[in-house]
Design a protein around this motif. Structure first.
Motif, mmCIF file in Angstrom:
data_model
loop_
_atom_site.group_PDB
_atom_site.id
_atom_site.type_symbol
_atom_site.label_atom_id
_atom_site.label_comp_id
_atom_site.label_asym_id
_atom_site.label_seq_id
_atom_site.Cartn_x
_atom_site.Cartn_y
_atom_site.Cartn_z
ATOM 1 N N ARG A 1 7.865 -10.156 -0.354
ATOM 2 C CA ARG A 1 6.999 -11.011 0.429
ATOM 3 C C ARG A 1 7.816 -11.996 1.249
ATOM 4 N N ARG B 1 -1.816 -7.726 4.322
ATOM 5 C CA ARG B 1 -2.136 -9.148 4.366
ATOM 6 C C ARG B 1 -2.932 -9.507 5.608
ATOM 7 N N ASP C 1 -1.505 3.438 -8.796
ATOM 8 C CA ASP C 1 -1.184 2.523 -7.700
ATOM 9 C C ASP C 1 -1.723 1.162 -8.106
ATOM 10 N N THR C 2 -0.802 0.256 -8.463
ATOM 11 C CA THR C 2 -1.210 -1.004 -9.086
ATOM 12 C C THR C 2 -1.192 -2.151 -8.085
ATOM 13 N N GLN D 1 -0.347 -9.530 -7.685
ATOM 14 C CA GLN D 1 0.449 -10.500 -6.919
ATOM 15 C C GLN D 1 1.230 -11.400 -7.870
ATOM 16 N N THR D 2 2.204 -12.104 -7.312
ATOM 17 C CA THR D 2 2.915 -13.120 -8.078
ATOM 18 C C THR D 2 1.894 -14.040 -8.748
ATOM 19 N N PRO E 1 0.848 -1.194 0.000
ATOM 20 C CA PRO E 1 0.000 0.000 0.000
ATOM 21 C C PRO E 1 0.889 1.252 0.000
ATOM 22 N N ASP F 1 -5.388 -10.630 1.114
ATOM 23 C CA ASP F 1 -5.307 -9.221 1.510
ATOM 24 C C ASP F 1 -6.614 -8.742 2.121
HETATM 25 C C1 WT7 Z 1 1.219 -8.798 -2.221
HETATM 26 C C2 WT7 Z 1 1.746 -9.560 -3.378
HETATM 27 C C3 WT7 Z 1 2.655 -7.196 -7.262
HETATM 28 C C4 WT7 Z 1 4.059 -7.438 -7.488
HETATM 29 C C5 WT7 Z 1 4.920 -7.201 -6.301
HETATM 30 C C6 WT7 Z 1 4.537 -7.980 -5.074
HETATM 31 C C7 WT7 Z 1 0.882 -6.539 -1.749
HETATM 32 C C8 WT7 Z 1 1.142 -5.523 -4.028
HETATM 33 C C9 WT7 Z 1 0.077 -3.648 -3.792
HETATM 34 C C10 WT7 Z 1 -0.553 -2.375 -3.862
HETATM 35 C C11 WT7 Z 1 -1.263 -2.697 -1.664
HETATM 36 C C12 WT7 Z 1 -0.013 -4.360 -2.586
HETATM 37 C C13 WT7 Z 1 -0.382 -7.320 -1.427
HETATM 38 C C14 WT7 Z 1 -0.258 -8.543 -2.303
HETATM 39 N N1 WT7 Z 1 0.664 -5.524 -2.761
HETATM 40 N N2 WT7 Z 1 0.800 -4.393 -4.655
HETATM 41 N N3 WT7 Z 1 -0.502 -1.621 -4.953
HETATM 42 N N4 WT7 Z 1 -1.213 -1.939 -2.760
HETATM 43 N N5 WT7 Z 1 -0.681 -3.886 -1.531
HETATM 44 O O1 WT7 Z 1 4.122 -9.277 -5.407
HETATM 45 O O2 WT7 Z 1 5.373 -10.601 -3.704
HETATM 46 O O3 WT7 Z 1 3.389 -11.571 -4.890
HETATM 47 O O4 WT7 Z 1 3.113 -9.768 -3.168
HETATM 48 O O5 WT7 Z 1 1.820 -7.496 -2.210
HETATM 49 O O6 WT7 Z 1 -0.371 -7.678 -0.082
HETATM 50 O O7 WT7 Z 1 -0.989 -9.648 -1.833
HETATM 51 P P1 WT7 Z 1 4.035 -10.383 -4.301
#
Ligand code: WT7
Length: 650
Positions: free
Chosen positions: A525, A514, A410-411, A414-415, A388, A499
């Motif tokens: 993560r 999370r 603000d995108t 997730q993986t 966030p 989330d």
């Molecule tokens: C987790 C996924 C997306 C690629 C980088 C991370 C958090 C990701 C946001 C956002 C709030 C976010 C979530 C998600 N997250 N983007 N814009 N606003 N939270 O990838 O390692 O798979 O992590 O990152 O909690 O579940 P990831």
């Protein structure tokens, strides 16, 4: 910016309208939401048509056996052809694909699409010579150099499945991933540059190879730093020798749309990382389309995503999405020094910039004088990803880096999702600082309560996805059951993202972090249990509990509580440092706890479950919450006392 302007900017209903010119020429306009909602498959079909296919699909989506989706069924495609060859064929061979900026000052290299296509063909020939065949797994453990892109695309060309392991991960992490996906070839480098000095990678590979036995037959090594490396005759080969002697001719095979493209390991709420499997046609469609629409990509843009290729952001928005779109982009090695990023933006006239909130907060602390001394007038769209973004950081980013001209997207994704899912559209959305706003056209997201009912506006709940999307993960490598259990079992037919989220009074979505045992440190993560296992594997540790505490810069920080074994006594004067190093060695430096507290007991329920909630209260220096369910309620007094001692010792 003074406090008054900041609070005006942050007032609840503050929105930033899209710039008029951008709105008028936007790749995707308002109408797309309705069109996509009316017929999502037709919408994604339009997206797929931007790619070059061998055989066209005969069915857009097969969702007859959920949660196992098939996209563009019957279609055939080659990802590397889409990312390189087709741009050359279209007459854009001289276009720069990668402006590579190495870490030692002045160490730069431009790679055109024609050069990229040649290098990928040579690497594909080299891998073939080394016995790599379609469906085989290849592990990649490399620094941020163009060869890592070439290696990934060469695998994709052959239909070999790559698994890129972040170069900051330990030998152990590499070994466990190699074993899990049964990779027989590893591609690496002698090292990379970090903080001005060469940093070795090859020794970690050697250490990992001892753990995997003779599973891996070939280690292909790129010479990047020139540092000395141990050489294992018969196993190790130099990239420049093997790839260097190959022909630039390579006939690509068109693979089935559902042919696996890669496995990316990510932390889950249990100790063992999950191998997220992505396939070819849908993934390439989802990433290239969102890269084009969310950043409003135009032909003359210069794009820069600061993520490392070792993470999903690097896969989707540095390699596959942008290259399929034929973009000119910057690739940056090493760690940013003060001002070095802004100089890159100035020198290469970067127009689209995509980074993480943790970086923005770091630069905010350094003061605006640094970015203010660079010319960043080329920028037109800014992106944020990974965690966030707090409204203060958003407004600073928009104002100081974006000169109040550039929309911030603000995108959220997730993986597992592979592609951006929730985000403003820069030419459409009047975005609010701190909110990811709403699901992209063609994506169906919701915030639900425990019973899977949509929450009303103004309420929080769990973020879910309701319809399949092209780049969705297809399963967990070798573990369909865990795939179902983890994402699809909480509520019938809904994908549970893990989330928490809130809908505001307008119905816009705010991500809240999370709700499981996954931490987010600097947008990376990490799993609490994985770090706990690492701590417990140290001979002096009897028990460990890890929590993520909020941190001003990194979003969350790792805080560990450990009980030592009796035989270890008080552990010695350096016990904390010893354990931090141990975690870095087991997992990687990013997993190092910010703080470790040696405690006499851990708070447990009568059934023996650690109450992390209470430890989080300690870590965040809050009033301790309800302790009535503890088996022994005096435990918290002991921990608090120990905490007071350790902070006064700091
Ligand atoms: C987790 C996924 C997306 C690629 C980088 C991370 C958090 C990701 C946001 C956002 C709030 C976010 C979530 C998600 N997250 N983007 N814009 N606003 N939270 O990838 O390692 O798979 O992590 O990152 O909690 O579940 P990831």
């Amino acid at each position: 910016m003074n406090d008054q302007t900041l609070s005006n900017l942050l007032s609840e209903d503050r929105r930033f309208e899209p710039p008029a010119e951008l709105a008028a020429n936007a790749n995707v306009k308002e109408e797309a939401y309705e069109r996509a909602a009316a017929d999502p498959e037709a919408y994604w079909e339009t997206a797929a048509e931007r790619l070059d296919w061998g055989q066209k699909w005969d069915q857009v989506l097969d969702w007859t056996n959920p949660p196992f989706a098939k996209w563009f069924v019957g279609g055939t495609i080659n990802a590397s052809v889409n990312c390189a060859d087709r741009h050359v064929a279209a007459g854009n061979g001289d276009r720069v694909a990668i402006h590579w900026v190495g870490e030692p000052e002045g160490d730069t290299r431009d790679v055109t699409y024609a050069e990229l296509a040649d290098e990928v063909a040579k690497a594909a020939n080299a891998l073939t010579e080394l016995g790599v065949r379609k469906g085989d797994r290849v592990a990649i453990y490399m620094p941020m150099i163009p060869e890592v892109v070439v290696a990934m695309l060469a695998c994709a060309r052959l239909g070999a499945i790559h698994t890129v392991v972040f170069g900051g991960f330990s030998a152990d992490a590499l070994a466990s991933r190699v074993i899990d996906c049964d990779a027989r070839v590893v591609i690496t480098a002698d090292g990379g540059f970090r903080r001005g000095a060469p940093s070795a990678l090859k020794p970690a590979v050697d250490e990992a190879m001892e753990k995997v036995g003779d599973l891996v037959r070939t280690v292909l090594v790129v010479r990047r730093t020139g540092q000395d490396v141990d050489w294992h005759e018969g196993r190790d080969l130099w990239w420049h020798e093997v790839v260097g002697r190959q022909s630039t001719e390579h006939e690509p095979e068109m693979h089935d749309s559902e042919h696996p493209l890669f496995v990316m390991y990510t932390s889950g709420s249990t100790g063992k990382p999950k191998g997220i499997l992505h396939t070819t046609g849908g993934y390439l469609t989802g990433t290239s389309w969102t890269h084009w629409s969310v950043f409003d990509l135009k032909d003359d843009d210069v794009y820069w995503c600061t993520a490392d290729v070792g993470w999903i952001t690097g896969h989707s928005y540095l390699v596959y999405g942008p290259l399929a779109n034929g973009v000119t982009q910057v690739m940056f090695e090493g760690t940013p020094e003060k001002g070095s990023w802004w100089k890159v933006i100035q020198d290469y006239k970067v127009s689209i910039f995509y980074t993480a909130p943790t970086a923005i907060r770091t630069f905010m602390k350094q003061g605006r004088e640094i970015p203010d001394s660079y010319d960043m007038s080329s920028l037109r769209v800014l992106g944020s990803v990974g965690e966030p973004i707090n409204p203060e950081a958003y407004v600073w980013y928009r104002s100081v880096i974006g000169g109040d001209r550039c929309p911030v997207v603000d995108t959220w994704w997730q993986t597992e999702t592979g592609q951006i899912m929730i985000s403003p559209l820069p030419g459409v959305t009047a975005a609010k600082p701190g909110s990811a706003m709403k699901a992209l056209p063609g994506i169906s997201a919701d915030v639900v309560d425990d019973d899977a009912h949509s929450v009303p506006n103004g309420t929080g709940g769990y973020l879910v996805l309701k319809q399949p999307w092209p780049a969705m993960l297809r399963t967990l490598w070798g573990d369909d059951q865990r795939f179902k259990d983890t994402y699809w079992s909480r509520w019938e037919g809904l994908y549970f993202a893990g989330d928490g989220a809130k809908r505001d009074d307008d119905g816009d979505i705010w991500l809240l972090g999370r709700v499981d045992d996954v931490m987010n440190v600097s947008g990376h993560r990490l799993s609490t249990t994985e770090i706990e296992s690492a701590l417990v594997s140290h001979p002096k540790v009897a028990e460990a509990a890890v929590v993520g505490a909020s941190d001003e810069t990194t979003g969350q920080a790792v805080i560990a509580f450990v009980i030592l074994r009796e035989a270890a006594g008080d552990g010695g004067p350096d016990i904390v440092e010893e354990l931090r190093k141990h975690v870095a060695h087991e997992i990687g430096p990013i997993a190092k706890p910010r703080q470790i507290m040696v405690v006499p007991e851990l708070p447990k329920t009568r059934s023996g479950k650690i109450m992390r909630r209470l430890l989080k209260d300690v870590a965040e220096n809050r009033e301790i919450g309800d302790v009535t369910t503890l088996a022994d309620s005096t435990v918290m007094d002991l921990i608090k006392a120990r905490e007071a001692e350790s902070s006064s010792a700091d």
